[in-house]
Design an enzyme around this catalytic site. Structure first.
Site: not given
Length: 163
Positions: A7, A13, A124
């Protein structure tokens, strides 16, 4: 087999995906056969633990992310890992651009393995509320299950060729 989840900063994440994958691989009897890690395309959180909100949401579902530490994607990752799984299209493009010739096939979208959730990107949750972290967990659980289903034949082939 080794899998890297990627990420932006490696604090929300991708460590969540790593934590989910680590536990589900053990439950599937693949914990010793499939290694997982996570990294970010940016290095501004290197050495930090995952975001406390990610840790809290994960812990409520039994995933302990407390020992994970953020790191940045490195050139050697394209050699060491069999799959580099991007959390969104920007990460995918970054990884494809950085991948050495002959290694681009290792870069895939993480959500391409999802069975229930139909979307390309894991959003996100950093700037949102607590529900965003739970949504990330839902997506990770879905995609990790699909990933395990997909890699199982390859892992079994590798296991048989070693024995």
């Amino acid at each position: 087999m080794k899998i890297l989840f990627v990420c932006t900063g490696n604090i929300c994440r991708s460590p969540t995906a790593e934590g989910v994958a680590r536990r589900w691989l053990v439950m599937a009897g693949l914990g010793e056969l499939v290694g997982v890690d996570s990294a970010g395309i940016q290095g501004y959180h290197v050495g930090e633990a995952p975001d406390p909100r990610s840790q809290s949401a994960a812990l409520r579902r039994g995933y302990d992310l407390s020992r994970l530490r953020a790191r940045k994607v490195e050139p050697k990752d394209f050699e060491e890992f069999d799959l580099l799984l991007a959390m969104d299209r920007d990460h995918f493009q970054y990884l494809r651009d950085k991948a050495p010739e002959g290694k681009r096939h290792k870069v895939r979208m993480f959500m391409s393995y999802a069975r229930m959730v139909r979307r390309d990107d894991v959003p996100d949750p950093y700037y949102g509320g607590a529900t965003g972290f739970d949504a990330v967990l839902d997506m990770c659980e879905d995609a990790v299950q699909g990933l395990i289903d997909e890699i199982l034949p390859e892992v079994n082939r590798r296991r048989q060729s070693v024995s």
